[in-house]
Design a protein around this motif. Structure first.
Motif, short mmCIF file in Angstrom:
data_model
loop_
_atom_site.label_atom_id
_atom_site.label_comp_id
_atom_site.label_asym_id
_atom_site.label_seq_id
_atom_site.Cartn_x
_atom_site.Cartn_y
_atom_site.Cartn_z
N UNK A 283 0.81 -1.22 0.00
CA UNK A 283 0.00 0.00 0.00
C UNK A 283 0.85 1.26 0.00
N UNK A 284 2.10 1.15 0.43
CA UNK A 284 3.01 2.31 0.48
C UNK A 284 4.36 1.87 -0.08
N UNK A 285 4.51 1.86 -1.40
CA UNK A 285 5.76 1.36 -2.00
C UNK A 285 7.00 2.11 -1.54
N UNK A 286 6.81 3.35 -1.07
CA UNK A 286 7.98 4.10 -0.60
C UNK A 286 8.46 3.62 0.76
N UNK A 287 7.64 2.82 1.45
CA UNK A 287 8.01 2.31 2.77
C UNK A 287 8.77 1.00 2.60
N UNK A 288 10.09 1.10 2.58
CA UNK A 288 10.95 -0.08 2.47
C UNK A 288 11.75 -0.25 3.77
N UNK A 289 11.98 -1.48 4.14
CA UNK A 289 12.76 -1.73 5.35
C UNK A 289 13.45 -3.08 5.24
N UNK A 290 14.52 -3.22 6.00
CA UNK A 290 15.32 -4.45 5.97
C UNK A 290 14.72 -5.51 6.89
N UNK A 291 14.96 -6.76 6.54
CA UNK A 291 14.50 -7.88 7.37
C UNK A 291 15.47 -9.04 7.16
N UNK A 316 10.85 -1.04 11.85
CA UNK A 316 9.65 -0.77 11.06
C UNK A 316 9.46 0.73 10.86
N UNK A 317 9.10 1.16 9.65
CA UNK A 317 8.75 2.57 9.45
C UNK A 317 7.51 2.93 10.26
N UNK A 318 7.33 4.23 10.48
CA UNK A 318 6.23 4.69 11.33
C UNK A 318 4.87 4.38 10.73
N UNK A 319 4.76 4.36 9.41
CA UNK A 319 3.47 4.20 8.76
C UNK A 319 3.17 2.75 8.38
N UNK A 320 3.81 1.81 9.03
CA UNK A 320 3.55 0.39 8.78
C UNK A 320 2.75 -0.17 9.95
#
Length: 411
Positions: A283-291, A316-320
């Protein structure tokens, strides 16, 4: 008859077209079609496994008060991020706050009394007691001399018996006062006494225990976050009456979030715990994070032939939020410097992977070993870096005559 000749004309035309097509094929095949070729080059190749799943959060806690009361204030809203220990909801303190303040004051008083008991009497107090003892001693001496004079006067008939008894009473009082002053001085000089310290210590312990209980009553009227997390739900407003144990705030521990995806069981041989991955929120392609891969299986869905893989996010980004759809790219293999070709130059069939090499003006099949499959490039083995490889393998056939046109700067 006309119908017969019509069929003859159609057959002749079909034969002619077929011959023309064959001629064109021969011309193209044998005269040498122009094809773009590349040479294998060293570059980084990263093989990824792409899968889609959801972000799941455990635990999710329904927080409640230990006591009943009226809500004074609510400090959070749905969607807020909170820190461990942060106040979420407060009840009216009523008399609890006053009781806690009085208990703290009593504990401070008891602490001072214990300090006095341990320290003994102040020097100025001892000096005052000594001065008082000296004063009453002088008063006793005066009373004694007065009694002696009164007894002599009584013997001489110059004083009545009543006056003599008054002098005797005055002397007795002065003696008692001197004894009392001496006892007070002795007591002050004997301090600190262990029994006094013990009593003061017991009183302090009792007062501190009462203060802890009173403060606990106050704290039970404040609902605090047991861990850092995300407020999923708020079911209370200021002024409402709440019962003990009634859920007021639902809090998700985002620090324990994990991504769960499913992948074909044939990929199991390539997946390992600890592999890095990049997660993208759909839903938010700009929200990327490592795992990182944290668990593989162990359950396999035999009907669908898939296995579950779990990944732990680093941050986690704030908007996840929980239950969001997440795409993950798991890094299966990374080769920093491997001979590589564009994916369009490599094909695979039942015999394995192969490329088309241009030698002496003709395209020839060459089997290769695929070391890693990147998004645009493949790392291959069994190939020299000076060989010309057809860029688009689907454009040529084995043995076809070609004219190589080398392409540089292929991205």
């Amino acid at each position: 008859m006309n119908k017969y000749f019509g069929w003859i004309r159609i057959a002749a035309i079909s034969v002619g077209l077929g011959a023309l097509a064959f001629a064109l094929y021969v011309i193209v095949f044998w005269s040498g079609a122009v094809v773009e070729v590349v040479r294998a080059q060293e570059r980084e190749v990263v093989e990824l496994l792409v899968a889609t799943g959801r972000l799941e959060v455990q635990p999710v806690s329904d927080l409640a008060m230990d006591v009943s009361g009226i809500v004074e204030s609510v400090h959070v809203r749905q969607g807020d991020r909170v820190e461990a220990g942060q106040a979420l909801v407060e009840l009216r303190q009523d008399e609890a706050g006053q009781r806690a303040q009085a208990a703290r004051l009593a504990a401070r008083t008891a602490r001072r009394e214990l300090g006095r008991a341990r320290a003994g009497a102040p020097e100025e107090q001892i000096a005052g007691a000594r001065a008082e003892r000296e004063r009453v001693r002088i008063a006793r001496d005066l009373a004694q001399r007065e009694l002696s004079r009164s007894e002599q006067l009584y013997s001489d008939g110059l004083m009545t018996a009543a006056q003599l008894e008054a002098a005797r009473g005055q002397f007795a009082q002065s003696v008692a006062a001197e004894r009392s002053a001496q006892a007070s001085l002795d007591l002050l000089e004997s301090l600190p006494r262990s029994e006094d310290v013990a009593v003061a210590r017991a009183r302090l312990q009792e007062a501190e225990a009462a203060a802890v209980l009173a403060q606990g009553d106050v704290e039970r009227r404040v609902l605090s976050a047991p861990f850092s997390g995300l407020v999923l739900q708020r079911t209370v407003e200021p002024g409402e009456a709440v019962a003990s144990g009634a859920p007021l705030i639902r809090l998700a521990n985002m620090g324990e979030a994990e991504i769960r995806v499913e992948t074909d069981e044939n990929n199991l041989a390539q997946i390992r715990r600890g592999q890095r991955a990049t997660a993208i929120v759909s839903a938010r392609p700009e929200q990327r994070f490592d795992a990182r891969v944290s668990q593989i299986g162990p359950e396999v869905d035999a009907e669908r032939g898939v296995v579950e893989v779990r990944l732990t996010p680093r941050a986690l980004p704030a908007e996840v939020f929980p239950d969001m759809t997440v795409d993950v790219n798991i890094e299966l293999l990374r080769l920093d410097a491997a001979l590589s070709l564009p994916r369009s130059a490599v094909a695979e069939d039942q015999q394995g992977a192969y490329v088309m090499i241009v030698t002496e003006g003709r395209a020839h099949r060459r089997g290769v070993q695929v070391l890693a499959r990147g998004a645009d490039w493949m790392a291959v083995g069994g190939l020299a870096d000076d060989e010309q490889v057809v860029l688009r393998i689907i454009d040529v056939e084995e043995g076809q005559s070609v004219r190589a046109q080398e392409v540089e700067g292929v991205l």
